[in-house]
Motif scaffolding. Structure first.
Motif, PDB file in Angstrom:
ATOM      1  N   LYS A  24      25.386  30.314  61.401  1.00 35.16           N
ATOM      2  CA  LYS A  24      25.101  30.123  62.829  1.00 35.16           C
ATOM      3  C   LYS A  24      25.724  28.811  63.294  1.00 35.16           C
ATOM      4  N   SER A  28      21.835  26.351  66.021  1.00 37.64           N
ATOM      5  CA  SER A  28      20.814  26.080  65.013  1.00 37.64           C
ATOM      6  C   SER A  28      19.893  24.951  65.454  1.00 37.64           C
ATOM      7  N   ASN A  32      24.427  33.554  68.573  1.00 33.57           N
ATOM      8  CA  ASN A  32      24.091  33.829  67.170  1.00 33.57           C
ATOM      9  C   ASN A  32      25.029  34.879  66.575  1.00 33.57           C
TER      10      ASN A  32
END
Length: 450
Positions: free
Chosen positions: A74, A79, A256
């Protein structure tokens, strides 16, 4: 053996042995023992710890986010946002749980009658890899605040995240065994569910995993909550704010790396603005920055595992054989999958029928509102739908017609601690977050005093 592979470098980052059945039993017994005291702690004590946990997450957001990025690829900025959202849900329940669980007085023939909301005990959470912190914290925060204790069976490829979460609680002073990671494979989940001290189970994951866990919980006569797959539609009407709507749709599909149950996977565009919308869509998708997941300006990077990218490729190729047309992207290199726009998508194609867990957006035209409703509801899933229009009357007419668990207007579907989250049909049952979520795993005790 539980293994973690960095999807960007393809290097093995850990290899852990699963704990034994005896060790699982020991952890469950420890959880039950701490529950006896944790359930008697005050809301003030729980809230103090939860706020300390929130502060710890915020102070260590970059380090914790790096674990996510290493494990699933990610982009680091996303994140970090995930960790910050976890801090938010801790704060939300620290501030609201006492009111959400306060005794409800009911007027009857009795001198006093009321409903009290008491913890059930040890709750098992079976969680996926795509939001390895957030999925856990949206279970953890309400249940610990309710006086329950938690066991986590996390996905095998995010065990560093699972360990980090457990360590976060230990560092801020939560009681030992109040929340524990069970380092086990999926095959051992049934053992945990059957244990007499495990009172309920919640799962976020695939349909297949949900069917297995629901069946096991049913056999054991224990409550379950399931948040499963989604095939959310983005419904674009011709009076929308075009540029802003495209921006929202791009975020809904490609954040994502497209790996989200609530991602907008089916784009339905009204005929009269189709060409203009597609032109702006192509421009914005081309502008997405691809690169190393640790790059601060990276928006698109690798998928979490190469086999997931291969599965997405197969869904795409089968749809193309059936007549879909790739307008942009779609090439795969190991775990990297180019952001892909696919036109001429019809309801019998895999990328319309199935959940596509990656950066592929299936595009379908419609002419009238009733046609759009049929397309939205023509899915076995029912997690959420986004509708883009400036027509208030149209919105008010449409909302009751959608079968999904959520309708978002001029916005992407997203989870929010203040709002209940969950789906219908093959997307599962029960709700997480808000007051609805904290009430899922409590004993709603009726008291009648004559």
């Amino acid at each position: 053996m539980l293994k973690g592979i960095n999807p960007y470098t393809q290097e093995e980052i850990y290899s852990f042995k699963s704990i034994t059945s005896a060790e699982v039993n020991h952890k469950i017994e420890a959880a039950q023992n701490v529950f006896k005291t944790w359930r008697r702690t005050s809301f003030n004590e729980r809230a103090s710890l939860m706020l300390q946990l929130s502060n710890h997450l915020k102070k260590n957001a970059t380090d914790l986010a790096s674990i996510i990025t290493k494990e699933i690829g990610k982009p680091i900025s996303q994140s970090i946002a995930e960790i910050e959202k976890c801090a938010w849900v801790c704060e939300y329940y620290a501030e609201n749980a006492e009111v959400q669980l306060q005794q409800k007085n009911i007027t009857t023939d009795a001198q006093s009658s009321y409903v009290s909301y008491e913890p059930l005990g040890v709750i098992l959470a079976v969680m996926p890899w795509n939001y390895p912190f957030w999925q856990v914290f949206r279970f953890l925060a309400p249940n610990l605040m309710a006086g329950n204790v938690g066991l986590l069976k996390h996905a095998s490829n995010v065990q560093l995240s699972a360990r980090a979460i457990e360590e976060c609680l230990r560092l801020v002073g939560f009681p030992e065994s109040c929340f524990q990671n069970l380092q086990i494979s999926s095959q051992k989940v049934e053992e945990a569910i059957k244990h007499q001290h495990v009172k309920a189970v919640t799962l976020t994951g695939s349909e297949k995993a949900g069917q297995a866990v629901a069946s096991q919980a049913g056999q054991a006569l224990k409550k379950s909550v399931l948040e499963l797959g989604g095939n959310n539609a983005l419904v674009v009407f011709d009076d929308c704010n075009l540029e802003a709507t495209v921006k929202t749709c791009v975020q809904a599909r490609f954040q994502n790396n497209g790996q989200s149950c609530i991602a907008g996977k089916r784009l339905l565009i009204q005929d009269s603005i189709y060409d203009d919308f597609i032109a702006e869509l192509i421009t914005q998708v081309k502008d997405l920055k691809e690169g190393h997941p640790q790059g601060t300006d990276t928006y698109i990077s690798v998928m979490a595992r190469e086999d997931l990218a291969e599965e997405l490729e197969e869904q795409l190729n089968t749809s193309v054989i059936k007549g879909a047309k790739i307008r942009l992207g779609g090439k795969r290199n190991q775990a990297f999958f180019e952001p892909c726009l696919v036109e001429n998508v019809t309801s019998e194609m895999p990328i319309f029928q199935e959940e596509t867990f990656g950066p592929v957006l299936a595009i379908t035209r419609f002419s009238k509102a009733n046609e759009a409703v049929e397309l939205v509801n023509g899915s076995k899933f029912g997690l959420g739908v986004s509708v883009f229009t400036e027509n208030d009357k149209l919105i008010n007419d449409l909302i009751p017609q959608f079968e999904d668990g959520a309708v978002f207007v001029n916005e992407l579907v997203k989870s929010d601690p203040r709002l209940p989250f969950g789906g219908t049909k093959r997307s599962g049952y029960g709700r997480e977050l808000s007051d609805e979520g904290i009430l899922e795993f409590v004993n709603k005790k009726t008291v009648y005093i004559k």
